[in-house]
Enzyme design. Sequence first.
Site, mmCIF file in Angstrom:
data_model
loop_
_atom_site.group_PDB
_atom_site.id
_atom_site.type_symbol
_atom_site.label_atom_id
_atom_site.label_comp_id
_atom_site.label_asym_id
_atom_site.label_seq_id
_atom_site.Cartn_x
_atom_site.Cartn_y
_atom_site.Cartn_z
ATOM 1 N N HIS A 13 39.670 27.551 26.758
ATOM 2 C CA HIS A 13 38.886 28.480 27.608
ATOM 3 C C HIS A 13 39.879 29.336 28.378
ATOM 4 O O HIS A 13 40.474 28.890 29.360
ATOM 5 C CB HIS A 13 38.001 27.688 28.568
ATOM 6 C CG HIS A 13 37.120 28.552 29.414
ATOM 7 N ND1 HIS A 13 35.763 28.319 29.579
ATOM 8 C CD2 HIS A 13 37.374 29.663 30.159
ATOM 9 C CE1 HIS A 13 35.249 29.234 30.376
ATOM 10 N NE2 HIS A 13 36.215 30.064 30.749
ATOM 11 N N HIS A 15 40.934 33.426 29.866
ATOM 12 C CA HIS A 15 40.668 34.853 30.113
ATOM 13 C C HIS A 15 41.977 35.616 29.985
ATOM 14 O O HIS A 15 42.925 35.349 30.733
ATOM 15 C CB HIS A 15 40.085 35.056 31.516
ATOM 16 C CG HIS A 15 38.760 34.389 31.695
ATOM 17 N ND1 HIS A 15 37.564 35.020 31.412
ATOM 18 C CD2 HIS A 15 38.442 33.136 32.084
ATOM 19 C CE1 HIS A 15 36.560 34.182 31.646
ATOM 20 N NE2 HIS A 15 37.067 33.028 32.056
ATOM 21 N N LEU A 16 42.000 36.568 29.067
ATOM 22 C CA LEU A 16 43.227 37.365 28.887
ATOM 23 C C LEU A 16 43.081 38.793 29.389
ATOM 24 O O LEU A 16 44.064 39.529 29.443
ATOM 25 C CB LEU A 16 43.641 37.381 27.408
ATOM 26 C CG LEU A 16 44.250 36.096 26.852
ATOM 27 C CD1 LEU A 16 44.645 36.281 25.390
ATOM 28 C CD2 LEU A 16 45.460 35.656 27.662
ATOM 29 N N ARG A 17 41.824 39.198 29.712
ATOM 30 C CA ARG A 17 41.591 40.579 30.188
ATOM 31 C C ARG A 17 42.042 41.612 29.159
ATOM 32 O O ARG A 17 42.077 41.352 27.973
ATOM 33 C CB ARG A 17 42.280 40.835 31.546
ATOM 34 C CG ARG A 17 42.116 39.740 32.579
ATOM 35 C CD ARG A 17 40.681 39.451 32.943
ATOM 36 N NE ARG A 17 40.603 38.589 34.118
ATOM 37 C CZ ARG A 17 39.563 37.814 34.387
ATOM 38 N NH1 ARG A 17 38.510 37.779 33.588
ATOM 39 N NH2 ARG A 17 39.541 37.082 35.479
ATOM 40 N N ASN A 41 34.294 38.257 28.455
ATOM 41 C CA ASN A 41 33.701 38.990 29.591
ATOM 42 C C ASN A 41 34.580 40.158 30.042
ATOM 43 O O ASN A 41 34.989 40.243 31.190
ATOM 44 C CB ASN A 41 33.379 38.039 30.761
ATOM 45 C CG ASN A 41 34.607 37.311 31.314
ATOM 46 O OD1 ASN A 41 35.585 37.098 30.609
ATOM 47 N ND2 ASN A 41 34.544 36.942 32.573
ATOM 48 N N LYS A 96 29.795 32.760 23.747
ATOM 49 C CA LYS A 96 29.781 32.302 25.141
ATOM 50 C C LYS A 96 28.554 32.825 25.867
ATOM 51 O O LYS A 96 28.334 34.043 25.933
ATOM 52 C CB LYS A 96 31.054 32.805 25.835
ATOM 53 C CG LYS A 96 31.110 32.587 27.338
ATOM 54 C CD LYS A 96 31.381 31.140 27.722
ATOM 55 C CE LYS A 96 31.335 30.917 29.219
ATOM 56 N NZ LYS A 96 32.534 31.351 29.926
ATOM 57 N N HIS A 135 28.486 28.806 30.404
ATOM 58 C CA HIS A 135 28.810 28.750 31.832
ATOM 59 C C HIS A 135 27.581 28.141 32.505
ATOM 60 O O HIS A 135 26.581 28.828 32.695
ATOM 61 C CB HIS A 135 29.116 30.143 32.388
ATOM 62 C CG HIS A 135 29.523 30.101 33.833
ATOM 63 N ND1 HIS A 135 30.753 30.524 34.282
ATOM 64 C CD2 HIS A 135 28.873 29.644 34.939
ATOM 65 C CE1 HIS A 135 30.840 30.337 35.584
ATOM 66 N NE2 HIS A 135 29.701 29.816 36.011
ATOM 67 N N HIS A 169 34.156 24.343 31.655
ATOM 68 C CA HIS A 169 34.746 24.061 32.976
ATOM 69 C C HIS A 169 33.865 23.194 33.872
ATOM 70 O O HIS A 169 33.448 23.609 34.951
ATOM 71 C CB HIS A 169 35.138 25.353 33.713
ATOM 72 C CG HIS A 169 34.132 26.473 33.655
ATOM 73 N ND1 HIS A 169 32.822 26.326 34.017
ATOM 74 C CD2 HIS A 169 34.264 27.758 33.261
ATOM 75 C CE1 HIS A 169 32.198 27.474 33.859
ATOM 76 N NE2 HIS A 169 33.042 28.353 33.395
ATOM 77 N N ASP A 241 40.512 27.888 31.864
ATOM 78 C CA ASP A 241 39.775 28.920 32.602
ATOM 79 C C ASP A 241 40.734 29.729 33.460
ATOM 80 O O ASP A 241 40.366 30.208 34.535
ATOM 81 C CB ASP A 241 38.633 28.333 33.443
ATOM 82 C CG ASP A 241 37.611 29.393 33.845
ATOM 83 O OD1 ASP A 241 37.608 30.489 33.240
ATOM 84 O OD2 ASP A 241 36.823 29.145 34.777
ATOM 85 N N HIS A 245 43.253 37.726 38.341
ATOM 86 C CA HIS A 245 42.760 38.929 39.037
ATOM 87 C C HIS A 245 43.970 39.506 39.761
ATOM 88 O O HIS A 245 44.839 38.740 40.202
ATOM 89 C CB HIS A 245 41.678 38.568 40.062
ATOM 90 C CG HIS A 245 40.384 38.128 39.446
ATOM 91 N ND1 HIS A 245 39.424 39.023 39.007
ATOM 92 C CD2 HIS A 245 39.899 36.898 39.177
ATOM 93 C CE1 HIS A 245 38.393 38.345 38.513
ATOM 94 N NE2 HIS A 245 38.655 37.056 38.595
ATOM 95 N N ALA A 257 36.654 35.677 41.937
ATOM 96 C CA ALA A 257 36.711 34.264 41.541
ATOM 97 C C ALA A 257 37.644 34.068 40.360
ATOM 98 O O ALA A 257 37.536 34.771 39.363
ATOM 99 C CB ALA A 257 35.314 33.769 41.192
HETATM 100 O O1 DOR Z 1 36.367 31.703 38.478
HETATM 101 C C1 DOR Z 1 35.979 32.241 37.455
HETATM 102 N N1 DOR Z 1 36.566 33.370 36.988
HETATM 103 N N2 DOR Z 1 34.954 31.730 36.790
HETATM 104 C C2 DOR Z 1 34.391 32.341 35.740
HETATM 105 O O2 DOR Z 1 33.447 31.833 35.209
HETATM 106 C C3 DOR Z 1 34.898 33.652 35.284
HETATM 107 C C4 DOR Z 1 36.272 33.860 35.690
HETATM 108 C C5 DOR Z 1 36.681 35.317 35.562
HETATM 109 O O3 DOR Z 1 36.465 35.893 34.495
HETATM 110 O O4 DOR Z 1 37.252 35.845 36.505
HETATM 111 ZN ZN ZN Z 2 35.942 31.331 32.327
#
Ligand code: DOR
Ligand code: ZN
Length: 337
Positions: A13, A15-17, A41, A96, A135, A169, A241, A245, A257
């Site tokens: 799981h 996130h690479l943006r 996302n 997802k 999620h 998560h 996860d 940011h 988050a």
């Molecule tokens: O803390 C989080 N950040 N929870 C998520 O489900 C998404 C993630 C994000 O993409 O920033």
């Molecule tokens: Zn996530």
Amino acid sequence: MNKITLTSPFDMHLHLRDADMLNLVAPLTSKTFAGAIIMPNLVPVVDTKKAVVEYRNRILESIDEKDNFTPFMTLFFKPYTKEFLEEVKDDISAIKLYPAGITTNSDDGVQTIDTESLAPTLNAMAELNIPLCVHGETNGFVMDREQEFMSVYEALATAFPKLKIIMEHITTKDAVDMLDRFENLYATITLHHLIITLDDVAGGMLQPHLFCKPIAKRPHDRDALLKVALEGHPKVMFGSDSAPHPKHAKEACGCAAGVFTAPIAIQVLVELFEQHNRLENLQKFLSDNACEIYNIKPSSKTITLVKEDFKVPNFYEFKRERVVPMYAEKQLSWKVL
Ligand code: DOR
Ligand code: ZN
């Protein structure tokens, strides 16, 4: 022990943006992991075959070929037809599902999760053997959101017994308990939820870099997660996860988050399993269980860590992007060779 070698570690799981942030964070995972399940996302969300293929190419361009890293792509859940899923199935490893508005870039998620309206897509996914990642939070009181979602998992697991459902998560003992109740439920667990509780986030000075969704819970929840991870429970996998940011978006009034753990995840997992005398189960948590659950072959990539002090940087940066990792400026006791 002062040296350990892990084979084909997977982050199930991640996130690479995109754009500069992708170029900053992807190499930090590809250096130590053999592959990862990539979250969809983005803005806009990844919901077409073209978007999946192009995003995968951008990921591969952002990392060193020698890293031998496989991005396992996902689609953002929407009502998809079976024809579409047949066409895209070889390009993805999972779909997802986000409840609408529950977290970062999830406004296009599902408004109401009821088994009847989701049935056409979920039945097609079950037939085509495409796992559903979820999620699992309601929009109730923040500490109760995951627990309130358990009835949704129960309904999904019962209505679609052939569908592999991955509770992403997980943060509560209630979710851990679900694993033994439903054959088709599995889970990922993050690094931070194995370590912190709400106290670490908000019990003293507020720690924005530990703020994430779902929020860290109580000690007995953390201990339940730790128990199944440490024993290498066959239905749990590591999913960081890791959710970067920009520093300015975390250290802000209205903090985004996400905890950014990619560069320190393996090192801290080794430390944690060592502290609990369970190093022999780390391979299961980091790779073997994921291979079984997702039906993927381990790669030949190995990663060796040595017991040596390693100071975590204050931040990582690329061009104008700057991101702060968990354990910034702290000393860790294992280092990647
Ligand atoms: O803390 C989080 N950040 N929870 C998520 O489900 C998404 C993630 C994000 O993409 O920033
Ligand atoms: Zn996530």
